[in-house]
Design a protein around this motif. Structure first.
Motif, PDB file in Angstrom:
ATOM      1  N   GLY A  59       0.824  -1.199   0.000  1.00 42.34           N
ATOM      2  CA  GLY A  59       0.000   0.000   0.000  1.00 42.34           C
ATOM      3  C   GLY A  59       0.859   1.250   0.000  1.00 42.34           C
ATOM      4  N   ARG A  60       2.138   1.071   0.270  1.00 36.66           N
ATOM      5  CA  ARG A  60       3.115   2.159   0.196  1.00 36.66           C
ATOM      6  C   ARG A  60       4.066   1.858  -0.959  1.00 36.66           C
ATOM      7  N   VAL A  61       4.753   2.864  -1.434  1.00 36.96           N
ATOM      8  CA  VAL A  61       5.835   2.645  -2.387  1.00 36.96           C
ATOM      9  C   VAL A  61       7.046   2.267  -1.542  1.00 36.96           C
ATOM     10  N   VAL A  62       7.638   1.109  -1.811  1.00 35.74           N
ATOM     11  CA  VAL A  62       8.713   0.589  -0.971  1.00 35.74           C
ATOM     12  C   VAL A  62      10.017   0.520  -1.768  1.00 35.74           C
ATOM     13  N   VAL A  63      11.031   1.181  -1.238  1.00 32.96           N
ATOM     14  CA  VAL A  63      12.374   1.142  -1.811  1.00 32.96           C
ATOM     15  C   VAL A  63      13.156   0.115  -1.012  1.00 32.96           C
ATOM     16  N   CYS A  64      13.425  -1.051  -1.611  1.00 34.55           N
ATOM     17  CA  CYS A  64      14.147  -2.142  -0.950  1.00 34.55           C
ATOM     18  C   CYS A  64      15.604  -2.051  -1.368  1.00 34.55           C
ATOM     19  N   ASN A  65      16.455  -1.745  -0.421  1.00 35.38           N
ATOM     20  CA  ASN A  65      17.864  -1.533  -0.718  1.00 35.38           C
ATOM     21  C   ASN A  65      18.692  -2.638  -0.070  1.00 35.38           C
ATOM     22  N   PHE A  66      19.255  -3.528  -0.902  1.00 31.66           N
ATOM     23  CA  PHE A  66      20.158  -4.571  -0.418  1.00 31.66           C
ATOM     24  C   PHE A  66      21.549  -3.951  -0.279  1.00 31.66           C
ATOM     25  N   TRP A  67      22.193  -4.149   0.858  1.00 33.02           N
ATOM     26  CA  TRP A  67      23.478  -3.513   1.128  1.00 33.02           C
ATOM     27  C   TRP A  67      24.279  -4.346   2.124  1.00 33.02           C
ATOM     28  N   ALA A  68      25.517  -3.945   2.328  1.00 34.24           N
ATOM     29  CA  ALA A  68      26.380  -4.593   3.329  1.00 34.24           C
ATOM     30  C   ALA A  68      27.282  -3.545   3.962  1.00 34.24           C
ATOM     31  N   THR A  69      27.708  -3.801   5.172  1.00 31.07           N
ATOM     32  CA  THR A  69      28.544  -2.839   5.908  1.00 31.07           C
ATOM     33  C   THR A  69      29.901  -2.650   5.249  1.00 31.07           C
ATOM     34  N   TRP A  70      30.393  -3.659   4.545  1.00 32.23           N
ATOM     35  CA  TRP A  70      31.714  -3.606   3.932  1.00 32.23           C
ATOM     36  C   TRP A  70      31.690  -3.027   2.523  1.00 32.23           C
ATOM     37  N   CYS A  71      30.530  -2.666   2.018  1.00 33.65           N
ATOM     38  CA  CYS A  71      30.345  -2.187   0.640  1.00 33.65           C
ATOM     39  C   CYS A  71      30.500  -0.662   0.596  1.00 33.65           C
ATOM     40  N   ALA A  72      31.569  -0.188  -0.058  1.00 33.63           N
ATOM     41  CA  ALA A  72      31.844   1.259  -0.117  1.00 33.63           C
ATOM     42  C   ALA A  72      30.716   2.050  -0.785  1.00 33.63           C
ATOM     43  N   PRO A  73      30.181   1.629  -1.939  1.00 35.81           N
ATOM     44  CA  PRO A  73      29.072   2.395  -2.524  1.00 35.81           C
ATOM     45  C   PRO A  73      27.832   2.415  -1.628  1.00 35.81           C
ATOM     46  N   CYS A  74      27.629   1.338  -0.864  1.00 37.61           N
ATOM     47  CA  CYS A  74      26.499   1.299   0.069  1.00 37.61           C
ATOM     48  C   CYS A  74      26.667   2.378   1.137  1.00 37.61           C
ATOM     49  N   ARG A  75      27.868   2.494   1.665  1.00 34.78           N
ATOM     50  CA  ARG A  75      28.165   3.496   2.691  1.00 34.78           C
ATOM     51  C   ARG A  75      27.906   4.909   2.172  1.00 34.78           C
ATOM     52  N   GLU A  76      28.203   5.136   0.905  1.00 31.66           N
ATOM     53  CA  GLU A  76      27.970   6.451   0.311  1.00 31.66           C
ATOM     54  C   GLU A  76      26.483   6.707   0.069  1.00 31.66           C
ATOM     55  N   GLU A  77      25.750   5.674  -0.244  1.00 33.87           N
ATOM     56  CA  GLU A  77      24.339   5.791  -0.606  1.00 33.87           C
ATOM     57  C   GLU A  77      23.420   5.958   0.606  1.00 33.87           C
ATOM     58  N   ILE A  78      23.756   5.368   1.733  1.00 30.42           N
ATOM     59  CA  ILE A  78      22.846   5.318   2.874  1.00 30.42           C
ATOM     60  C   ILE A  78      22.449   6.696   3.399  1.00 30.42           C
ATOM     61  N   PRO A  79      23.340   7.664   3.555  1.00 30.04           N
ATOM     62  CA  PRO A  79      22.871   8.985   4.001  1.00 30.04           C
ATOM     63  C   PRO A  79      21.827   9.601   3.054  1.00 30.04           C
ATOM     64  N   MET A  80      21.960   9.367   1.759  1.00 30.97           N
ATOM     65  CA  MET A  80      20.969   9.859   0.804  1.00 30.97           C
ATOM     66  C   MET A  80      19.635   9.164   1.028  1.00 30.97           C
ATOM     67  N   LEU A  81      19.659   7.845   1.298  1.00 27.39           N
ATOM     68  CA  LEU A  81      18.413   7.122   1.548  1.00 27.39           C
ATOM     69  C   LEU A  81      17.719   7.644   2.804  1.00 27.39           C
ATOM     70  N   VAL A  82      18.485   7.951   3.831  1.00 29.08           N
ATOM     71  CA  VAL A  82      17.917   8.524   5.057  1.00 29.08           C
ATOM     72  C   VAL A  82      17.226   9.848   4.731  1.00 29.08           C
ATOM     73  N   ALA A  83      17.887  10.704   3.939  1.00 29.15           N
ATOM     74  CA  ALA A  83      17.320  12.004   3.579  1.00 29.15           C
ATOM     75  C   ALA A  83      16.059  11.856   2.732  1.00 29.15           C
ATOM     76  N   VAL A  84      16.088  10.951   1.755  1.00 29.44           N
ATOM     77  CA  VAL A  84      14.929  10.751   0.885  1.00 29.44           C
ATOM     78  C   VAL A  84      13.757  10.204   1.686  1.00 29.44           C
ATOM     79  N   ARG A  85      14.031   9.324   2.626  1.00 26.81           N
ATOM     80  CA  ARG A  85      12.940   8.816   3.455  1.00 26.81           C
ATOM     81  C   ARG A  85      12.276   9.954   4.214  1.00 26.81           C
ATOM     82  N   GLY A  86      13.086  10.843   4.773  1.00 26.65           N
ATOM     83  CA  GLY A  86      12.529  11.989   5.481  1.00 26.65           C
ATOM     84  C   GLY A  86      11.663  12.866   4.596  1.00 26.65           C
TER      85      GLY A  86
END
Length: 174
Positions: A59-86
């Motif tokens: 019922g919501r639009v869901v952005v499913c993001n597969f990631w890992a703590t050791w993944c450099a691009p994931c680390r860069e992307e996560i702050p943007m995902l936090v902002a977009v969620r807000g």
């Protein structure tokens, strides 16, 4: 001899019903082939250990993001995902992070990065699930956006840009 009006109406109704049934069946087949049904049904644990599925957010639009703590691009992307969620949560969007790592590492990472969206822990079946969702190489990050009906609307292997994600969300939320 021309068909009577009644026959034309009956044939038209039969044709419309067949088209509707074909459209519904086609949509179900496409969703099954896209891996969306598998993603919605897959069991995960959250950081508190509770069992969760993505059906909770249907019922919501869901952005499913597969990631890992050791993944450099994931680390860069996560702050943007936090902002977009807000920015988009009030409009009906949710970000769900699906971490592929040890629970303790994901928990520590989520706290350090200030992740405000739900974080789920993937098990050994995550790679197979990502493959069914279109990520045959198993690369991270991998993002699948589900529309309000639970169908795959967008996929991205590699880090998303904020502009790309916002464009996808605006199209699905309008």
């Amino acid at each position: 001899m021309a068909p009577a009006r009644r026959e034309v109406l009956i044939l038209g109704a039969i044709g419309a019903a067949a088209a509707l049934a074909g459209g519904l069946a086609g949509a179900l087949v496409l969703q099954a082939q896209s891996g969306a049904a598998d993603l919605l049904a897959a069991p995960f644990r959250d950081l508190s250990g509770a069992r969760r599925t993505l059906r909770e957010w249907q019922g919501r639009v869901v952005v499913c993001n597969f990631w890992a703590t050791w993944c450099a691009p994931c680390r860069e992307e996560i702050p943007m995902l936090v902002a977009v969620r807000g920015a988009f949560a009030a409009e009906g969007a949710e970000i769900v992070g699906i971490g592929i790592d040890q629970t303790s590492k994901i928990d520590e990472f989520a706290m350090a990065y200030g992740i405000t969206y739900p974080v789920l822990i993937a098990d050994e079946r995550a790679m197979e699930l990502m493959s069914r969702l279109g990520n045959g190489v198993g690369g991270l990050p991998y993002t699948v956006v589900l529309d309000r009906q639970g169908a795959v609307a967008h996929r991205r292997l590699g880090a998303l840009t904020r502009a790309e994600l916002e464009k996808v969300l605006r199209g699905l939320l309008s």
